[in-house]
Design an enzyme around this catalytic site. Structure first.
Site, PDB file in Angstrom:
ATOM      1  N   ASN A   1      -3.661  -1.374 -18.860  1.00 30.15           N
ATOM      2  CA  ASN A   1      -3.301  -0.342 -19.833  1.00 30.15           C
ATOM      3  C   ASN A   1      -4.550   0.042 -20.608  1.00 30.15           C
ATOM      4  OD1 ASN A   1      -2.204   1.321 -21.758  1.00 30.15           O
ATOM      5  ND2 ASN A   1      -0.545  -0.053 -22.333  1.00 30.15           N
TER       6      ASN A   1
ATOM      7  N   ASP B   1      -2.375   2.667 -16.540  1.00 29.91           N
ATOM      8  CA  ASP B   1      -2.707   4.088 -16.408  1.00 29.91           C
ATOM      9  C   ASP B   1      -4.056   4.266 -15.725  1.00 29.91           C
ATOM     10  OD1 ASP B   1      -4.467   3.346 -18.494  1.00 29.91           O
ATOM     11  OD2 ASP B   1      -3.072   4.071 -20.025  1.00 29.91           O
TER      12      ASP B   1
ATOM     13  N   ASP C   1       3.148   8.590   2.813  1.00 28.02           N
ATOM     14  CA  ASP C   1       4.345   7.770   2.738  1.00 28.02           C
ATOM     15  C   ASP C   1       5.358   8.173   3.810  1.00 28.02           C
ATOM     16  OD1 ASP C   1       5.984   5.835   1.141  1.00 28.02           O
ATOM     17  OD2 ASP C   1       7.225   7.610   0.807  1.00 28.02           O
TER      18      ASP C   1
ATOM     19  N   GLU D   1       2.345   5.759   7.100  1.00 27.58           N
ATOM     20  CA  GLU D   1       3.204   4.579   7.052  1.00 27.58           C
ATOM     21  C   GLU D   1       4.318   4.717   8.088  1.00 27.58           C
ATOM     22  OE1 GLU D   1       6.047   2.248   3.812  1.00 27.58           O
ATOM     23  OE2 GLU D   1       6.055   4.438   3.936  1.00 27.58           O
TER      24      GLU D   1
END
Length: 611
Positions: free
Chosen positions: A133, A160, A325, A354
Site C-alpha cells: 500500500n 496499489d 485471461d 491462459e
C-alpha cells in the site's frame, strides 16, 4: 435603456441555441500515427449523439464510414489515418444550426517504447491489492461500493500501483526481469473488486489502484530497473457494473443476456472433431460467472473496439507483454484476429494465453505456427504450460505414477513438446494467483520447495513466480483464493515482518529468499539456460536428470525425490558428460566430481555448471 433591453431579447431569440456538449466519451481517448493498420474506430458516446452529423477538420484525416448501434447514444466513426501527421484535429458535430467540436490528439510513436520478454526473463506475478500500500489516500474512493476491509479475504486491502513502484528495486534485486500485474482497470463492483477480472471501464485504471498516468509512470520507473511490465487483459467478459450495461451500444454485444447461462467450461469443444454446435456455443457463449456478462466478439464493432484497446494500452504504457485471461473462452476466430493485429504492429512482442488444460495437445492448438487438424491459424506467440505444472505437482506431492519413477509424469510431459511449435516460449510456473501456493502444495516442506524452484529456474521456457513464493508464503488449512493472495510481508506499516528489509522474517524465510535471489541472479546471466538445448534421461527410481547445453556451456540438473541418500554411476549420462570431470553447484559453490559416481542427499537437487 428600453431599446437596449429589447435588442438583447431579440439576440437571444434569433441566435442559434447554445447547448451543453452532449459528448461524454470518445474512445480510444487518443491514438498514434505510424501504425500499419491505418483505420481507426472512434466510439463516441453522448445523449442522442447518433442524430448529429459528423465531419473532421484538419491533419490529413478523413472519415471512411460511420456506423450506428441500437442505442441512439453511440456513434462509431471510422477514420483513415494513412495521410495523417502527429498533432490534433477536430471532430465536428452538426445538428440543425448547432455546431460543436471535439479536439482529438494523434501522437508520434517513440521507437523502442514497447518492449518484449523471452526465455532469458523471469516473471514476477503480482496481485496489486495485496503487494504493498503505497498511497493510503486512495484506499476508499467515493462512489465505489467495495470499501477497504483487510479482515476480509475477498475485500480490498489497499495495495496499489504506488506500492509496486516503491519496491521495484526489491523485485530487480531478487533477479526478476519482468512483472506481470493482475488487472488494474476499473472494477466498479459490489464485491471482490480487488480481483480485477470484472472490467467496468476499458480505458481507466481503477482509482483505488491509482490512475492511467501512475500506471504509465510505473512502467517507466520499472524500465530504469531493467524490468518490463506485462499487462493482464480480459476480452471474454466484463463486470456487470460496466458503464455499457445501462445503455448497450447494440443488443448483440452480449451473449445470452436474458438467460445469463453459465459457460459449460468444456474448452475442448474448440478442438473436438466431433463437437456439436450446441456444445461449442455452450462453452464460448456462456457467462464465465453470473456477474461477468459474456461479450460477443462476433459483433464487428465490438471486435474492433477490443483490438484497439489492447493496442492502445500497449503503446500508451510501453508494455513488455500481454497476458490474456481465459484464452479459449472468447470466439476463437476473433482471438486469431486479435493476436494477428497486435503482432502486426509489434512483430517482436510477446503474449501468453491462459489455457488451463492438462493436455499439451489442447494447449498447443493456440500457439503461433501450429498446423491444426481443422485449419485453425493462431498468431499467439506463447501460452502458460499448465500441463507441465500439473505433472510437476504430481511429482512433488508424490502422487502414485501409473508406471516407472515418481518423476515419470514430468519426463513424459516433456516428451510431448513435439506438439508445440515453440516450447521455449511457454511460461512455466509452480503456481499462480488461482491455485494453491507451491509451499502449501508441498506441505510446507522446504526441501521440496527448493526442488521446485530449481526445476522452474532451469527448465526450458519462461519461469513465472508468484509474489511471496521467495519467502515461503503459504495458506495451510484453506483453499480460499482470497487467502492465497495474502498481503506481502512489509507491504503495510502495521506488519511485524518485512520481506523487503528482512526484519522479523524467520531464518527459514530468509534462507529461502537468499536461495531464490542467488538462483535467479545466476540465471539472469546463464545464456545456456535461456537458449540452450534440453536433453533429459529416463528417471530411475527417485532420480531424474536433465542437461541444458550449447556450444560453449553445459549445466546438469539432477534431483533425488526420495527420503534416502542415493549414490549411482554416472556412466549412463556419458553422451553429455564426455570431457567433463567436475561441476560447480551454482547455489553452494561446491565442486562435485562427475566422472564415476554422484552422491545425492535425500530430497535434494544439484544444479551443476560442468567444467
Amino acid at each position: 435603456m428600453k431599446f437596449r433591453a429589447i435588442a438583447a431579447w431579440l439576440l437571444i431569440v434569433i441566435s442559434p441555441a447554445v447547448l451543453a456538449d452532449p459528448i461524454e466519451r470518445v474512445e480510444p481517448p487518443s491514438w498514434w500515427t505510424g501504425f500499419r493498420h491505418t483505420e481507426l474506430q472512434l466510439l463516441v458516446h453522448g445523449d442522442d449523439i447518433s442524430t448529429w452529423s459528423t465531419s473532421v477538420d484538419g491533419n490529413g484525416v478523413s472519415i471512411t464510414r460511420i456506423e450506428k448501434g441500437d442505442s441512439p447514444n453511440y456513434l462509431f466513426i471510422y477514420l483513415d489515418l494513412s495521410d495523417a501527421q502527429p498533432g490534433s484535429f477536430d471532430l465536428v458535430f452538426s445538428k440543425s444550426d448547432e455546431r460543436l467540436t471535439h479536439t482529438y490528439e494523434l501522437r508520434e510513436r517513440v521507437p523502442g517504447h514497447v518492449g518484449t520478454y523471452d526465455s532469458s526473463d523471469v516473471i514476477y506475478l503480482l496481485t496489486p491489492d495485496r503487494f504493498a500500500n503505497g498511497n493510503p489516500a486512495n484506499d476508499n474512493i467515493e462512489g465505489y461500493a467495495d470499501k477497504l476491509d483487510r479482515d476480509d479475504d475477498y475485500g480490498r486491502h489497499g495495495g496499489d500501483l504506488e506500492g509496486i513502484r516503491r519496491h521495484l528495486d526489491y523485485i530487480a534485486d531478487m533477479g526478476f526481469t519482468r512483472v506481470w500485474i493482475n488487472p488494474v482497470l476499473e472494477n466498479a463492483m459490489e464485491r471482490a473488486s480487488y480481483h480485477g477480472y470484472s472490467t467496468t471501464d476499458f480505458y481507466r485504471v481503477d482509482p483505488r489502484f491509482g490512475s492511467n498516468e501512475e500506471y504509465r509512470d510505473l512502467v517507466a520507473a520499472a524500465r530504469k530497473e531493467d524490468l518490463g511490465i506485462i499487462m493482464d487483459m480480459i476480452v471474454n467478459h466484463i463486470g456487470n457494473g460496466h458503464w455499457w450495461m445501462d445503455d448497450l451500444p447494440a443488443n448483440t454485444w452480449l451473449n445470452l443476456p436474458d438467460t445469463r447461462s453459465v459457460s459449460t467450461h468444456a474448452r475442448t469443444a474448440n478442438q473436438d472433431p466431433y463437437a456439436s454446435e450446441f456444445d461449442q456455443s455452450g462453452h464460448a457463449d456462456g457467462w464465465f460467472v453470473d456477474t461477468m456478462p459474456d461479450l460477443n466478439q462476433r459483433e464487428a464493432l465490438l471486435a474492433d473496439y477490443l483490438i484497439q484497446n489492447a493496442i492502445w494500452w500497449t503503446e500508451y504504457l510501453g508494455l513488455s507483454g500481454i497476458r490474456q485471461d481465459t484464452y479459449p473462452y472468447p470466439d476463437k476466430h476473433f482471438m486469431a484476429e486479435w493476436s494477428r493485429r497486435i503482432m502486426q504492429e509489434y512483430p517482436d512482442f510477446n503474449m501468453a494465453g491462459e489455457e488451463w488444460s492438462p493436455s499439451p495437445a489442447i494447449v498447443s492448438y493456440w500457439q503461433r505456427g501450429k498446423k491444426n487438424h481443422d485449419g485453425y491459424v493462431s498468431y499467439l506467440p506463447g501460452l502458460f504450460d499448465f500441463p507441465l505444472q500439473i505433472a510437476m505437482q504430481r511429482v512433488l506431492t508424490n502422487e502414485e505414477p501409473p508406471w516407472g519413477s515418481v518423476w515419470t509424469p514430468v519426463y513424459e510431459m516433456l516428451g510431448h513438446d513435439f506438439l508445440y511449435p515453440d516450447p521455449m516460449n511457454l511460461v512455466i510456473m509452480p503456481d499462480n494467483h488461482d491455485m494453491s501456493r507451491i509451499f502449501t502444495q508441498v506441505g510446507e516442506d522446504v526441501d521440496l520447495w527448493r526442488m521446485a524452484m530449481a526445476f522452474y529456474a532451469t527448465m526450458r521456457g519462461i519461469p513465472q513466480i508468484f509474489y511471496g513464493t521467495e519467502v515461503l508464503m503459504s495458506h495451510p488449512g484453506t483453499d480460499s483464493h482470497g487467502a492465497l493472495r495474502g498481503e506481502f510481508p512489509g507491504g503495510w506499516p502495521d506488519h511485524e515482518r518485512n520481506a523487503f528489509t528482512g526484519q522479523g522474517l524467520a531464518q527459514q524465510e530468509r534462507d529461502a529468499q537468499a536461495f531464490t535471489r542467488k538462483l535467479l541472479n545466476w540465471r539472469k546471466h546463464a545464456t545456456v539456460i535461456h537458449s540452450g538445448k534440453l536433453m533429459q534421461f529416463t528417471p530411475v527410481g527417485n532420480v531424474y536428470a536433465y542437461f541444458r547445453y550449447d556450444h560453449d556451456d553445459t549445466v546438469m540438473v539432477i534431483f533425488n525425490r526420495g527420503d534416502d541418500t542415493v549414490e549411482f554411476d554416472t556412466a549412463r549420462f556419458a553422451e553429455r558428460l564426455d570431457g567433463f570431470t567436475h561441476g560447480t553447484d551454482v547455489i553452494s559453490g561446491d565442486r562435485v566430481g562427475v566422472t564415476s559416481t554422484l552422491k545425492l542427499d535425500p530430497l535434494s537437487v544439484l544444479v551443476l555448471e560442468l567444467e
